[in-house]
Motif scaffolding. Structure first.
Motif, PDB file in Angstrom:
ATOM      1  N   ASN A  37      15.444   3.608  -5.158  1.00  0.00           N
ATOM      2  CA  ASN A  37      15.371   5.009  -5.582  1.00  0.00           C
ATOM      3  C   ASN A  37      14.723   5.085  -6.967  1.00  0.00           C
ATOM      4  O   ASN A  37      15.305   5.600  -7.917  1.00  0.00           O
ATOM      5  N   SER A  38      13.505   4.555  -7.074  1.00  0.00           N
ATOM      6  CA  SER A  38      12.810   4.515  -8.358  1.00  0.00           C
ATOM      7  C   SER A  38      11.315   4.634  -8.142  1.00  0.00           C
ATOM      8  O   SER A  38      10.798   4.308  -7.066  1.00  0.00           O
ATOM      9  N   LEU A  39      10.627   5.074  -9.181  1.00  0.00           N
ATOM     10  CA  LEU A  39       9.170   5.198  -9.105  1.00  0.00           C
ATOM     11  C   LEU A  39       8.522   3.829  -8.926  1.00  0.00           C
ATOM     12  O   LEU A  39       7.544   3.690  -8.191  1.00  0.00           O
ATOM     13  N   GLY A  40       9.063   2.821  -9.582  1.00  0.00           N
ATOM     14  CA  GLY A  40       8.504   1.475  -9.454  1.00  0.00           C
ATOM     15  C   GLY A  40       8.513   0.986  -8.028  1.00  0.00           C
ATOM     16  O   GLY A  40       7.525   0.408  -7.545  1.00  0.00           O
ATOM     17  N   ALA A  41       9.623   1.219  -7.314  1.00  0.00           N
ATOM     18  CA  ALA A  41       9.709   0.796  -5.914  1.00  0.00           C
ATOM     19  C   ALA A  41       8.701   1.556  -5.054  1.00  0.00           C
ATOM     20  O   ALA A  41       8.086   0.981  -4.147  1.00  0.00           O
ATOM     21  N   GLN A  42       8.520   2.836  -5.342  1.00  0.00           N
ATOM     22  CA  GLN A  42       7.556   3.634  -4.586  1.00  0.00           C
ATOM     23  C   GLN A  42       6.137   3.121  -4.794  1.00  0.00           C
ATOM     24  O   GLN A  42       5.340   3.060  -3.856  1.00  0.00           O
ATOM     25  N   ILE A  43       5.814   2.751  -6.023  1.00  0.00           N
ATOM     26  CA  ILE A  43       4.474   2.239  -6.319  1.00  0.00           C
ATOM     27  C   ILE A  43       4.243   0.915  -5.606  1.00  0.00           C
ATOM     28  O   ILE A  43       3.179   0.679  -5.014  1.00  0.00           O
ATOM     29  N   ILE A  44       5.240   0.041  -5.640  1.00  0.00           N
ATOM     30  CA  ILE A  44       5.116  -1.237  -4.934  1.00  0.00           C
ATOM     31  C   ILE A  44       4.896  -0.998  -3.446  1.00  0.00           C
ATOM     32  O   ILE A  44       4.044  -1.625  -2.810  1.00  0.00           O
ATOM     33  N   TYR A  45       5.649  -0.061  -2.898  1.00  0.00           N
ATOM     34  CA  TYR A  45       5.549   0.227  -1.469  1.00  0.00           C
ATOM     35  C   TYR A  45       4.165   0.744  -1.100  1.00  0.00           C
ATOM     36  O   TYR A  45       3.508   0.229  -0.182  1.00  0.00           O
ATOM     37  N   VAL A  46       3.681   1.773  -1.819  1.00  0.00           N
ATOM     38  CA  VAL A  46       2.433   2.417  -1.416  1.00  0.00           C
ATOM     39  C   VAL A  46       1.218   1.539  -1.702  1.00  0.00           C
ATOM     40  O   VAL A  46       0.262   1.505  -0.917  1.00  0.00           O
ATOM     41  N   VAL A  47       1.250   0.792  -2.796  1.00  0.00           N
ATOM     42  CA  VAL A  47       0.125  -0.080  -3.122  1.00  0.00           C
ATOM     43  C   VAL A  47       0.051  -1.238  -2.131  1.00  0.00           C
ATOM     44  O   VAL A  47      -1.028  -1.569  -1.620  1.00  0.00           O
ATOM     45  N   SER A  48       1.184  -1.853  -1.841  1.00  0.00           N
ATOM     46  CA  SER A  48       1.173  -2.980  -0.902  1.00  0.00           C
ATOM     47  C   SER A  48       0.777  -2.519   0.494  1.00  0.00           C
ATOM     48  O   SER A  48       0.048  -3.225   1.209  1.00  0.00           O
ATOM     49  N   SER A  49       1.197  -1.318   0.910  1.00  0.00           N
ATOM     50  CA  SER A  49       0.785  -0.793   2.221  1.00  0.00           C
ATOM     51  C   SER A  49      -0.722  -0.625   2.284  1.00  0.00           C
ATOM     52  O   SER A  49      -1.363  -0.984   3.281  1.00  0.00           O
ATOM     53  N   SER A  50      -1.313  -0.095   1.197  1.00  0.00           N
ATOM     54  CA  SER A  50      -2.762   0.112   1.167  1.00  0.00           C
ATOM     55  C   SER A  50      -3.514  -1.216   1.183  1.00  0.00           C
ATOM     56  O   SER A  50      -4.548  -1.353   1.844  1.00  0.00           O
ATOM     57  N   VAL A  51      -3.001  -2.195   0.451  1.00  0.00           N
ATOM     58  CA  VAL A  51      -3.664  -3.500   0.403  1.00  0.00           C
ATOM     59  C   VAL A  51      -3.644  -4.160   1.775  1.00  0.00           C
ATOM     60  O   VAL A  51      -4.657  -4.722   2.228  1.00  0.00           O
ATOM     61  N   PHE A  52      -2.526  -4.075   2.470  1.00  0.00           N
ATOM     62  CA  PHE A  52      -2.463  -4.646   3.818  1.00  0.00           C
ATOM     63  C   PHE A  52      -3.431  -3.941   4.758  1.00  0.00           C
ATOM     64  O   PHE A  52      -4.118  -4.579   5.560  1.00  0.00           O
ATOM     65  N   TRP A  53      -3.518  -2.618   4.666  1.00  0.00           N
ATOM     66  CA  TRP A  53      -4.471  -1.876   5.487  1.00  0.00           C
ATOM     67  C   TRP A  53      -5.894  -2.344   5.225  1.00  0.00           C
ATOM     68  O   TRP A  53      -6.709  -2.441   6.148  1.00  0.00           O
ATOM     69  N   PHE A  54      -6.211  -2.622   3.961  1.00  0.00           N
ATOM     70  CA  PHE A  54      -7.554  -3.048   3.597  1.00  0.00           C
ATOM     71  C   PHE A  54      -7.954  -4.324   4.346  1.00  0.00           C
ATOM     72  O   PHE A  54      -9.120  -4.517   4.676  1.00  0.00           O
ATOM     73  N   PHE A  55      -6.978  -5.158   4.615  1.00  0.00           N
ATOM     74  CA  PHE A  55      -7.256  -6.397   5.340  1.00  0.00           C
ATOM     75  C   PHE A  55      -7.028  -6.252   6.846  1.00  0.00           C
ATOM     76  O   PHE A  55      -6.938  -7.247   7.566  1.00  0.00           O
ATOM     77  N   GLY A  56      -6.954  -5.013   7.307  1.00  0.00           N
ATOM     78  CA  GLY A  56      -6.855  -4.770   8.741  1.00  0.00           C
ATOM     79  C   GLY A  56      -5.458  -4.897   9.304  1.00  0.00           C
ATOM     80  O   GLY A  56      -5.280  -4.944  10.529  1.00  0.00           O
ATOM     81  N   ILE A  57      -4.466  -4.939   8.436  1.00  0.00           N
ATOM     82  CA  ILE A  57      -3.076  -5.062   8.868  1.00  0.00           C
ATOM     83  C   ILE A  57      -2.395  -3.710   8.697  1.00  0.00           C
ATOM     84  O   ILE A  57      -2.562  -3.053   7.666  1.00  0.00           O
ATOM     85  N   ASN A  58      -1.651  -3.273   9.697  1.00  0.00           N
ATOM     86  CA  ASN A  58      -0.913  -2.011   9.584  1.00  0.00           C
ATOM     87  C   ASN A  58       0.093  -2.123   8.443  1.00  0.00           C
ATOM     88  O   ASN A  58       1.156  -2.715   8.586  1.00  0.00           O
ATOM     89  N   GLY A  59      -0.251  -1.543   7.297  1.00  0.00           N
ATOM     90  CA  GLY A  59       0.549  -1.717   6.090  1.00  0.00           C
ATOM     91  C   GLY A  59       1.997  -1.306   6.230  1.00  0.00           C
ATOM     92  O   GLY A  59       2.913  -2.104   5.968  1.00  0.00           O
ATOM     93  N   PRO A  60       2.283  -0.053   6.650  1.00  0.00           N
ATOM     94  CA  PRO A  60       3.679   0.361   6.780  1.00  0.00           C
ATOM     95  C   PRO A  60       4.472  -0.485   7.770  1.00  0.00           C
ATOM     96  O   PRO A  60       5.676  -0.668   7.604  1.00  0.00           O
ATOM     97  N   ALA A  61       3.801  -0.997   8.818  1.00  0.00           N
ATOM     98  CA  ALA A  61       4.511  -1.849   9.777  1.00  0.00           C
ATOM     99  C   ALA A  61       5.065  -3.098   9.099  1.00  0.00           C
ATOM    100  O   ALA A  61       6.089  -3.648   9.517  1.00  0.00           O
ATOM    101  N   VAL A  62       4.385  -3.544   8.026  1.00  0.00           N
ATOM    102  CA  VAL A  62       4.859  -4.708   7.276  1.00  0.00           C
ATOM    103  C   VAL A  62       5.879  -4.291   6.218  1.00  0.00           C
ATOM    104  O   VAL A  62       6.983  -4.815   6.147  1.00  0.00           O
ATOM    105  N   THR A  63       5.509  -3.320   5.386  1.00  0.00           N
ATOM    106  CA  THR A  63       6.369  -2.952   4.252  1.00  0.00           C
ATOM    107  C   THR A  63       7.651  -2.244   4.690  1.00  0.00           C
ATOM    108  O   THR A  63       8.672  -2.351   4.017  1.00  0.00           O
ATOM    109  N   ASN A  64       7.602  -1.530   5.817  1.00  0.00           N
ATOM    110  CA  ASN A  64       8.804  -0.828   6.269  1.00  0.00           C
ATOM    111  C   ASN A  64       9.907  -1.773   6.708  1.00  0.00           C
ATOM    112  O   ASN A  64      11.076  -1.381   6.747  1.00  0.00           O
TER     113      ASN A  64
END
Length: 448
Positions: free
Chosen positions: A226-253
């Motif tokens: 429940n923090s901004l830092g956790a949200q940033i980690i979540y959204v950035v890592s999801s985008s990075v995984f997508w960039f490499f062709g991996i469904n980001g939320p499927a991993v980070t969720n």
């Protein structure tokens, strides 16, 4: 640089995506998601954010008409731990190739064995005890214990079963009867283990496994999530995984979903009770204020592609992608533009969701926007509608629109660079086609 990132991220994503425990937890939550969405819609109708809504319908259905709809919502939210233990138990049994139904059954029985079954209250004769189950143990406070119990109970059951510690019935016995007897000893072992665990926890200051898990594990994890830092980690890592062709939320969720789900339901329960909403960074914050049009917040990109690009490839793709993008579907852009392994698009693809997260957090933290009410809207709900329904404020819809416009500004210079490249390729290809049309193959001596 991208090769190095790929070498680091691909193995990590592969391990997370194939980890049976994490997959079972993710899929276990998905099993209950339809029920949560339907329950949320009932609650939304009962508490629709329009002044005079309740009074208007009371003319037709009488005072307190909302309670009928709220009963449906409580049938899902107030027993979310039971839904979780069944879903995760079933999913984990499937992952380790055990009996799925037996896995769900032993999981829920084990969960109830650990549950306190008495409630003390102030009676006429002083403190009295009542045999009952407190809803707090099967609500959001028990979600993490539900996950732990599901994994542990199904693991024990599968281990005993595969060891051959079963009662084998003679041939000719119906399969249903044979299966039930085969599960008898493994089920007994699971129940005995959790019987002992209950006794152990009752001897500790925590008094129950529920209190122990909530105090030691769930509350700290929710605080961190429940923090901004956790949200940033979540959204950035999801985008990075997508960039490499991996469904980001499927991993980070697999890591974040239990935390976001718990925070959302606590807001929903407070909303139903008319109490102040406790959390900013809920699942609705993630779904409705971080990205628009899918991962990377590509709705902004699609708008720019349609309105300001000259390449036929880009403009046609934009036109084809606008309707899916409005409803949060952006695979045509991810793989068609493409975003995957496209070094020109990596900066805005990560930067726009990052910007949305920070600006939305500021809007909520400063009180400009009311907290999200926890109503689990379908993820395909278009922006504007989703902002209003999740907060009851038209300002939330305005913020969503502003964020999409800002996203357009960020995406513009990058997609224009790609547009110039594609336009040159198209012009070159057009010239090549014209040269191919000038051929001597069709000439004949008769033409001379």
């Amino acid at each position: 640089m991208f090769d190095r990132l790929e070498k680091v991220l691909m193995p990590t994503a592969d391990k997370l995506g194939k980890n049976k425990t994490l997959v079972a937890i993710r899929d276990g939550f998905l099993i209950s998601t339809p029920l949560i969405i339907v329950g949320s819609l009932f609650l939304l109708i009962a508490n629709f954010p329009i002044p005079g809504w309740s009074e208007f319908w009371a003319r037709f259905f009488g005072e307190g008409w909302e309670s009928y709809l709220s009963n449906v919502a409580r049938a899902t939210f107030d027993v979310i731990s039971l839904l979780t233990v069944i879903g995760v138990g079933y999913s984990y049994a499937r992952e380790i190739e055990a009996d799925k139904i037996q896995g769900a059954i032993v999981a829920i029985v084990s969960f109830i064995i650990l549950m306190p079954t008495s409630i003390t209250y102030e009676g006429a004769g002083g403190i009295e005890s009542l045999t009952a189950i407190n809803f707090s143990f099967i609500g959001t406070n028990g979600i993490f214990l539900a996950m732990v119990v599901s994994i542990l109970s199904v693991s024990i059951f599968s281990w005993a079963y595969k060891k051959g510690w079963t009662i084998k019935m003679p041939k000719g016995v119906p399969p249903a009867v044979a299966d039930s007897f085969a599960a008898l000893i493994p089920s007994a072992m699971v129940m005995f283990v959790f019987f002992l665990l209950r006794i152990v926890f009752e001897l500790t200051p925590y008094e129950s496994a529920h209190n122990f898990i909530y105090t030691v594990l769930q509350a700290p994890l929710m605080g961190a999530g429940n923090s901004l830092g956790a949200q940033i980690i979540y959204v950035v890592s999801s985008s990075v995984f997508w960039f490499f062709g991996i469904n980001g939320p499927a991993v980070t969720n697999t890591v974040f979903s239990p935390i976001f789900r718990t925070l959302s339901i606590e807001n929903l329960q407070a909303f139903e009770a008319g109490s102040p909403l406790p959390h900013i960074y809920t699942g609705q914050f993630v779904d409705l204020f971080q990205t628009f049009g899918g991962g990377g917040s590509t709705l902004s990109l699609v708008i720019i592609m349609m309105l300001f690009c000259k390449s036929k490839r880009i403009t046609q793709l934009g036109k084809l992608s606008i309707v899916p993008g409005i409803f949060g579907i952006n695979e045509p852009i991810i793989f068609g533009l493409p975003i995957v392994l496209n070094p020109i698009m990596i900066i805005p693809f990560i930067g726009v969701p990052f910007m949305n997260t920070v600006l939305s957090a500021i809007a909520f933290e400063t009180g400009f926007l009311p907290y999200t009410n926890g109503v689990a809207l379908p993820w395909t709900t278009p922006l504007g509608f989703s902002g209003y329904l999740s907060t009851g404020s038209l300002k939330a819809s305005l913020v969503q629109v502003v964020l999409v416009i800002l996203g357009c500004i960020v995406y513009y210079p990058f997609i224009k660079m790609l547009d110039k490249t594609y336009l040159k390729d198209e012009q070159y290809q057009s010239e090549e086609d014209e040269l191919e049309d000038i051929s001597f193959d069709n000439l004949s001596m008769k033409d001379l």
